[in-house]
Scaffold this active site. Structure first.
Site, short mmCIF file in Angstrom:
data_model
loop_
_atom_site.label_atom_id
_atom_site.label_comp_id
_atom_site.label_asym_id
_atom_site.label_seq_id
_atom_site.Cartn_x
_atom_site.Cartn_y
_atom_site.Cartn_z
N ASP A 1 -46.60 18.39 -83.61
CA ASP A 1 -46.69 17.76 -82.16
C ASP A 1 -45.24 18.05 -81.35
OD1 ASP A 1 -49.24 17.27 -83.08
OD2 ASP A 1 -48.97 15.24 -82.88
N LYS B 1 -55.30 19.30 -82.79
CA LYS B 1 -56.00 18.04 -83.39
C LYS B 1 -56.14 16.61 -82.26
CE LYS B 1 -51.38 16.09 -84.94
NZ LYS B 1 -51.48 14.93 -84.36
N LYS C 1 -54.19 11.59 -85.09
CA LYS C 1 -52.74 11.49 -85.44
C LYS C 1 -52.65 12.30 -86.73
CE LYS C 1 -52.17 8.43 -82.29
NZ LYS C 1 -51.68 9.20 -80.63
N CYS D 1 -47.65 10.52 -86.26
CA CYS D 1 -48.56 11.82 -86.54
C CYS D 1 -47.84 12.45 -87.81
CB CYS D 1 -48.34 12.73 -85.50
SG CYS D 1 -49.43 11.88 -84.23
N GLN E 1 -42.35 3.89 -104.18
CA GLN E 1 -43.06 3.96 -105.42
C GLN E 1 -43.12 5.05 -106.01
OE1 GLN E 1 -46.65 1.56 -104.98
NE2 GLN E 1 -46.20 1.34 -103.06
#
Ligand code: TIU
Length: 241
Positions: free
Chosen positions: A29, A134, A137, A167, A207
């Site tokens: 984008d 698209k 997002k 996005c 993580q």
């Protein structure tokens, strides 16, 4: 370079095993409506200079990536001129006087075919580089990105563009759930809100790399220097019978 053409890119939370032949640069984008004065982003009261910082690092990375003949994909957020793919919720969100589909300084806001919807000249796609339009997002929702990746044997993505927490983050999460490895060079993504940029990157690499890897374009450039140009897939000259 390791066996099987694998090159290690320095990244967090641990090194990324880069396989150039099956890795695409996915630029999210980088559109005039988000990055240029008078666009939708600025109309909403955002500071576009925060996003414009990512233009030059993207230009450099795109140039180096193209030089090696690697695959490039671009996305644009926007809607059909008849607004058939614009949900009522997205249309009224923000409660601003002008919303998606209305006339703005660069044509109808986030509508396909309008000037503001297009990619900024600095990063304009070359013929042969797919542009994924698209409505949401994430770049996988309601698009043919997944099919394009499968058809082109793409298994990894270097994800750049805007905005980090919207996005870019949504696309990385969608790609991760589909089994793709994503690396995000932090200088090639940006947010209108610096705090969200930082946290958005932390979320990706937390993580043990729950959604992917975070690095810097200097490390991607270092990896690119180690490879010889790839042969671009050529369209077959004769139609198959
Ligand atoms: N491309 C993208 O991130 N679209 C947005 O709407 N981003 C915002 O940060 N609003």
């Amino acid at each position: 370079m390791k066996k099987n053409g694998v090159i290690t890119i320095e990244a967090e939370p641990y090194p990324f095993e880069f396989t150039p032949a099956t890795c695409a640069l996915l630029i999210i984008d980088m559109q005039r409506d988000f990055l240029e004065p008078g666009g939708f982003g600025e109309m909403l009261g955002n500071d576009i200079s925060q996003l414009r910082r990512a233009i030059e690092p993207n230009q450099k990375l795109l140039a180096a990536w193209r030089e090696k003949g690697l695959q490039v994909l671009h996305t644009r957020e926007g809607h059909r001129p008849d607004l058939g793919c614009l949900s009522p919720a997205k249309k009224i969100r923000g409660r601003t006087p002008r919303t998606i589909g209305d006339h703005g300084p660069m044509g109808r806001i986030l509508v396909r075919g309008e000037i503001g919807h297009d990619i900024i000249p600095e990063l304009y796609p070359l013929p042969g580089e797919p542009v994924i339009d698209k409505p949401g997002k994430g770049a996988f929702f309601s698009t043919d990105l997944h099919a394009i990746m499968q058809n082109r044997n793409i298994k990894q993505l270097i994800v750049t563009g805007v905005t980090t927490e919207v996005c870019v983050n949504t696309t990385v999460r969608e790609a991760n759930d589909r089994g793709y490895d994503c690396l995000v060079p932090e200088d090639c993504v940006a947010s209108y809100v610096p705090e969200f940029h930082d946290i958005g990157l932390k979320m990706i690499k937390a993580q043990g790399g729950i959604f992917g890897w975070v690095s810097h374009s200097i490390h991607v450039h270092a990896a690119l220097k180690k490879i010889s140009p790839q042969k671009k897939p050529q369209p077959s000259k004769k139609p198959r019978r």
